[in-house]
Design an enzyme around this catalytic site. Structure first.
Site, PDB file in Angstrom:
ATOM      1  N   THR A 262       0.858  -1.186   0.000  1.00  0.00           N
ATOM      2  CA  THR A 262       0.000   0.000   0.000  1.00  0.00           C
ATOM      3  C   THR A 262       0.892   1.232   0.000  1.00  0.00           C
ATOM      4  O   THR A 262       2.054   1.167   0.385  1.00  0.00           O
ATOM      5  CB  THR A 262      -0.829   0.096   1.294  1.00  0.00           C
ATOM      6  OG1 THR A 262       0.049   0.408   2.393  1.00  0.00           O
ATOM      7  CG2 THR A 262      -1.552  -1.185   1.567  1.00  0.00           C
ATOM      8  N   ASP A 263       0.357   2.363  -0.395  1.00  0.00           N
ATOM      9  CA  ASP A 263       1.040   3.606  -0.072  1.00  0.00           C
ATOM     10  C   ASP A 263       0.804   3.855   1.424  1.00  0.00           C
ATOM     11  O   ASP A 263       0.010   3.160   2.081  1.00  0.00           O
ATOM     12  CB  ASP A 263       0.572   4.776  -0.953  1.00  0.00           C
ATOM     13  CG  ASP A 263       1.613   5.902  -0.963  1.00  0.00           C
ATOM     14  OD1 ASP A 263       2.513   5.901  -0.110  1.00  0.00           O
ATOM     15  OD2 ASP A 263       1.519   6.800  -1.827  1.00  0.00           O
ATOM     16  N   TYR A 264       1.486   4.854   1.922  1.00  0.00           N
ATOM     17  CA  TYR A 264       1.569   5.173   3.348  1.00  0.00           C
ATOM     18  C   TYR A 264       0.189   5.200   4.022  1.00  0.00           C
ATOM     19  O   TYR A 264      -0.630   6.079   3.744  1.00  0.00           O
ATOM     20  CB  TYR A 264       2.214   6.551   3.446  1.00  0.00           C
ATOM     21  CG  TYR A 264       2.868   6.895   4.740  1.00  0.00           C
ATOM     22  CD1 TYR A 264       4.214   6.628   4.947  1.00  0.00           C
ATOM     23  CD2 TYR A 264       2.155   7.533   5.730  1.00  0.00           C
ATOM     24  CE1 TYR A 264       4.833   6.993   6.130  1.00  0.00           C
ATOM     25  CE2 TYR A 264       2.775   7.900   6.917  1.00  0.00           C
ATOM     26  CZ  TYR A 264       4.109   7.623   7.107  1.00  0.00           C
ATOM     27  OH  TYR A 264       4.713   7.999   8.278  1.00  0.00           O
ATOM     28  N   ALA A 265      -0.061   4.224   4.875  1.00  0.00           N
ATOM     29  CA  ALA A 265      -1.295   4.172   5.681  1.00  0.00           C
ATOM     30  C   ALA A 265      -2.568   4.069   4.843  1.00  0.00           C
ATOM     31  O   ALA A 265      -3.664   4.374   5.334  1.00  0.00           O
ATOM     32  CB  ALA A 265      -1.392   5.374   6.623  1.00  0.00           C
ATOM     33  N   ALA A 266      -2.443   3.638   3.612  1.00  0.00           N
ATOM     34  CA  ALA A 266      -3.619   3.656   2.719  1.00  0.00           C
ATOM     35  C   ALA A 266      -4.687   2.651   3.149  1.00  0.00           C
ATOM     36  O   ALA A 266      -5.870   2.845   2.837  1.00  0.00           O
ATOM     37  CB  ALA A 266      -3.198   3.420   1.276  1.00  0.00           C
TER      38      ALA A 266
END
Ligand code: NOJ
Length: 741
Positions: A262-266
């Site tokens: 995932t992208d950051y905290a997605a």
């Protein structure tokens, strides 16, 4: 180890240990600090979660990586090493220009070779996976992240750079060299509505496939080992929960076998999107979409095992994801050598060495785009050198390396002033700042991040009036004034969306005051997006677009301004005449009323108060030579499935210095089952010519080149009439008809 040995290892893992492989935490969590107050507390992970985590975000430094790996392994039951992943975007300690500049070289081969050097440098300092390249198609200059995209507004150019970058990073991967490449942000992130960061993306599937997906696909076809999800929605489902996108398209249609992160905290943000009620549901949605690694949250760590035990997620799904992570670790040889290439001695030997500095300088030389020149450039640095005043907030700033160059070793980068000193001697010119990059109100728009970044930097105690007075006094003594102007670094990049694409007003004012002195002015621009230059162009005798030119930026600018290098950069995004033209791109669809011979006057596609075209088109750039294309010819006028034709044209350097041109091939499908773009780039060729030299350049046009997503959503060609075009930019082209039978 062999695949069987790896399977045997996985079979010993508990469900929690397998889930652990799917968890990525930031370095702070592994520091052995206080769990109750440290970074781990912020995201709610336990010591057990940390001891089982599969990968680390953004920790580099050979010794630090080795030490962290040792500490981790000493607590690990099965001794499965951590993967170290980091944002090594356009360089590590030695930096190329930001990707928007890299794209302007139109030279994927040079970038492939350069990214191999980046991989070596980063790997020696502990990097195993890089979150690069970003290959989102970008047509809206309001969006801040256009600075990160090498392909700009064009899918074909984007695909060429995507493949080259992945191949460069991964050269020798599996044989103990290179770093694994994670292509991002999948998918369509560049099409956020209104250019607003993290916003909705919504478009037809045909357009998505036709324009937006090709660069990612090229990266996957080139062997990218990982893919990162984007923050945006695709057809109203966030990418991170989008099973169609991740499983059907990426894994199913494209055959991607690597890991999706995932992208950051997605995953956590699926709750904000409103598709998950809580973290447990968010985790389920993501794993169901075959997303393997949760970056920076505890959604997987806290919920996946329970979801399996409750029968809501199959253990097979967790096994498949875990297997993909273990496979990459094994391919990198981590079970035999958990440090991969982390080696402080080697890092010291190769970091910012001569080979790297020469490579970044050559790329920066070729990335600069000369937008205007009435003859003031190149400047003479010999006996007849004019008196030069070098002015502006970027005249003596190392910030020109660019914001995403987070690991750049600034000791090796020279400012423009330092490069001018090498050229003209310390006292051979004057240098003054003139004004800050932004005034107070401008700085306030950047938020607390700007203050955080500026922490510790020396503060200029002078008032704006004092700065300006010093600069104007210096300009008054000069024959030529070189003004280094631009956006603030934080006005582009992530969360750097803007509605006003002009230069900060006090910089334009400085330029105006210099112009009023009657001086010849050369403007060098540092920025991360196409700008509206309508105020600047009439006041400048020459304009050089330098982007964020990287470690060798200062020297590259001197190379071009003093004529050692003949500029050859060509734009990858259209420069607008008004901010309100966004989105703007050359390859627009035909409409019922495009201005032309049948449609004139008011009732045409466009605006009342601005042209439909930009100021500078895609593919545009000037050089110190002139060039022309003549004798455009096709080897036949019919293409069939097994008989391509050749398009050829003579390129002549009509100037009196050697230089390079990018010959560009565009095609238009005149009648299709769906509306087609008025021009599509389908080939290009960068050619170096001596003064007066001519060269015949040719392109093959085959049936494959004419394929598109047809009315019935199959990908193929349709017989009919086409136009082939060649040009040195996308606006001024020679045309010839042909047909497909
Ligand atoms: C968020 C950014 O969108 C992405 O490009 C980057 O790789 C990750 N953060 C990790 O730092």
């Amino acid at each position: 180890m062999t695949s069987d040995e790896l399977r045997a290892l996985m079979s010993q893992m508990t469900l929690e240990e397998k889930v652990g492989q799917l968890v990525q935490l930031d370095g702070g969590c592994f520091g052995g600090g206080d769990l109750a107050t440290g970074p781990a507390a912020k995201i709610g992970v336990t010591q057990d979660d940390i001891d089982r985590a599969g990968s680390v975000l953004n920790v580099l430094g050979a010794d630090q990586v080795r030490e962290m790996q040792d500490r981790y392994l000493s607590r690990s039951r099965l001794r499965v090493p951590l993967l170290f992943m980091a944002d090594v975007i356009y360089g590590y300690q030695t930096c190329y220009p930001s990707p928007i500049g890299i794209g302007c070289t139109w030279d994927p081969d040079a970038i492939r070779a350069g990214y191999t050097l980046v991989a070596e440098e980063a790997a020696a300092d502990g990097c195993m996976v890089t979150f690069s390249p970003a290959v989102d198609l970008v047509r809206d200059a309001r969006w801040g992240r256009v600075v990160e995209m090498p392909g700009g507004e064009d899918p074909y150019l984007g695909a060429r750079f995507a493949a080259a970058m992945v191949e460069g990073f991964q050269d020798g991967l599996g044989e103990g060299r290179g770093v694994a490449s994670c292509v991002k942000h999948f998918a369509g992130y560049g099409a956020v509505e209104g250019g607003r960061e993290y916003n909705t993306v919504d478009m037809s599937e045909r357009r998505f496939r036709q324009d937006y997906l090709p660069p990612y696909k090229a990266a996957v076809d080139a062997g990218a080992r990982m893919v990162m999800t984007s923050f945006n929605t695709v057809d109203e489902v966030p990418a991170t929960a989008n099973k169609w996108l991740m499983d059907d398209v990426l894994r199913g249609e494209w055959g991607f076998e690597g890991s999706i992160i995932t992208d950051y905290a997605a995953i956590l943000e699926l709750i904000n999107h409103g598709v998950a009620a809580d973290e447990r549901q968010a985790a389920k949605l993501a794993i169901d979409a075959t997303v393997d690694i949760d970056m920076k949250t505890n959604c997987y760590a806290a919920n996946l095992a329970d979801l399996v035990r409750a029968g809501e997620v199959s253990e097979a799904a967790v096994d498949a994801a875990c297997w993909r992570v273990l496979t990459l670790k094994n391919e990198l040889g981590l079970f035999e050598n958990p440090y991969y290439q982390a080696d402080a001695l080697r890092a010291a030997e190769i970091t910012c060495n001569e080979e790297r500095l020469a490579s970044v300088r050559a790329v920066a030389d070729n990335a600069l785009v000369l937008l205007k020149n009435d003859g003031v450039l190149p400047l003479d640095s010999g006996e007849d050198a004019p008196r030069i005043a070098l002015i502006g907030p970027y005249a003596d700033s190392k910030d020109i390396v660019g914001m995403w160059a987070i690991h750049a070793n600034r000791a090796y980068s020279h400012t423009v002033r330092e490069a001018f000193s090498e050229e003209l001697g310390e006292d051979g010119f004057g240098c003054a700042k003139g004004c800050p990059v932004l005034d107070e109100a401008g700085m306030a728009t950047l938020g607390e991040f700007a203050a955080y970044l500026a922490k510790g930097a020396p503060v200029d105690p002078r008032t704006p009036e004092e700065l300006e007075a010093e600069a104007l006094a210096m300009a008054a003594e000069a024959d030529v004034v070189v003004l280094c102007l631009g956006e603030h670094q934080l006005q582009s990049g992530e969360a750097g969306a803007r509605t006003d694409l002009t230069l900060p007003h006090q910089q334009v004012e400085l330029l105006r005051r210099v112009h009023e002195l009657g001086k010849r002015t050369v403007v060098v621009l540092f920025n991360g997006r196409p700008l509206v230059l309508e105020d600047v162009l009439p006041l400048a005798d020459a304009v050089v677009e330098a982007w964020w030119p990287g470690t060798a930026g200062g020297n590259a600018i001197a190379d071009v301004l003093f004529g050692r290098v003949n500029p050859s950069g060509r734009l990858t995004m259209t420069f607008p005449v008004s901010s309100a033209q966004a989105p703007l791109y050359y390859g627009q669809f035909a409409t019922g009323r495009l201005a032309g011979k049948n449609h004139t006057g008011r009732f045409v596609t466009g605006y009342l108060d601005a042209p439909i075209d930009g100021r500078f088109p895609f593919g545009y750039g000037l050089s110190y030579h002139t060039a022309e294309l003549t004798d455009f010819a096709l080897s036949g006028d019919v293409v069939t499935a097994d008989a391509p034709i050749e398009a050829s044209v003579t390129l002549t350097n009509t100037g009196d210095v050697a230089g390079s041109e990018v010959v560009q091939l565009y095609l238009r499908d005149l009648v299709g089952s769906v509306v087609r773009p008025v021009k599509e780039l389908k080939g290009f060729c960068k050619v170096a010519l001596e003064a007066g030299e001519s060269r015949r350049v040719s392109f093959t046009i085959d049936e494959e080149l004419l394929r598109f997503w047809r009315r019935d959503m199959t990908f193929g060609s349709e017989p009919g009439d086409f136009v082939a075009m060649v040009g040195l930019n996308s606006r001024d082209v020679l045309e010839l008809p042909f047909s497909l039978r």
